[in-house]
Design a protein around this motif. Structure first.
Motif: not given
Length: 141
Positions: A3-9, A11-20
């Motif tokens: 998946l290669q998100p664009t800047d527009a994508w 902005e519509e789908h901001p990351i709220s949390k990332l778990t590693v």
């Protein structure tokens, strides 16, 4: 394909949390820059947007409700609760919390499955055990 998100994508789908899972190497933290706050747990890490924290959420609710910070309680058992436990008027670590979390709290209560929250409330709020009928009124104070 990845998946290669664009800047527009983005902005519509901001990351709220990332778990590693595992420990995040220090060099990898540079990738997140100043946009994220990383909380390293013993076996995994969480990244949240900068300025997004449990203590900030608590502050907003207390302000909206007109409750002084000193009159607030917070319960937590994990590293992502540290800022909230330190912010609250009284921070209570649950019995399963590790030493880092316990050290950040004002007091430690029993485990969740042993009615730890109720036990802490009975200790912290005078007269509560007399006011509660049934349910958890048997908890030790």
């Amino acid at each position: 394909d990845s998946l290669q998100p664009t800047d527009a994508w983005a902005e519509e789908h901001p990351i709220s949390k990332l778990t590693v899972f595992g420990t995040v190497p220090t060099a990898s933290l540079d990738v997140l820059g100043d946009d994220f706050h990383v909380i390293q747990h013993p076996t995994y890490a969480e990244a949240c947007p900068a300025g997004c924290s449990k203590s900030d959420g608590m502050r907003r609710v207390l302000e909206a409700a007109g409750i002084p910070r000193g009159d607030s309680l917070a319960f937590g058992d994990s590293h992502n609760d540290l800022d909230m436990l330190q912010y609250a008027g009284v921070g209570v670590a649950m019995g399963i919390a590790d030493e880092t979390v316990r050290a950040a709290a004002d007091m430690v209560t029993d485990r969740q499955e042993n009615a730890g929250v109720a036990k802490a409330l009975y200790r912290l709020i005078p007269g509560l055990s007399n006011a509660v009928k049934g349910g958890l009124s048997h908890a030790d104070s």
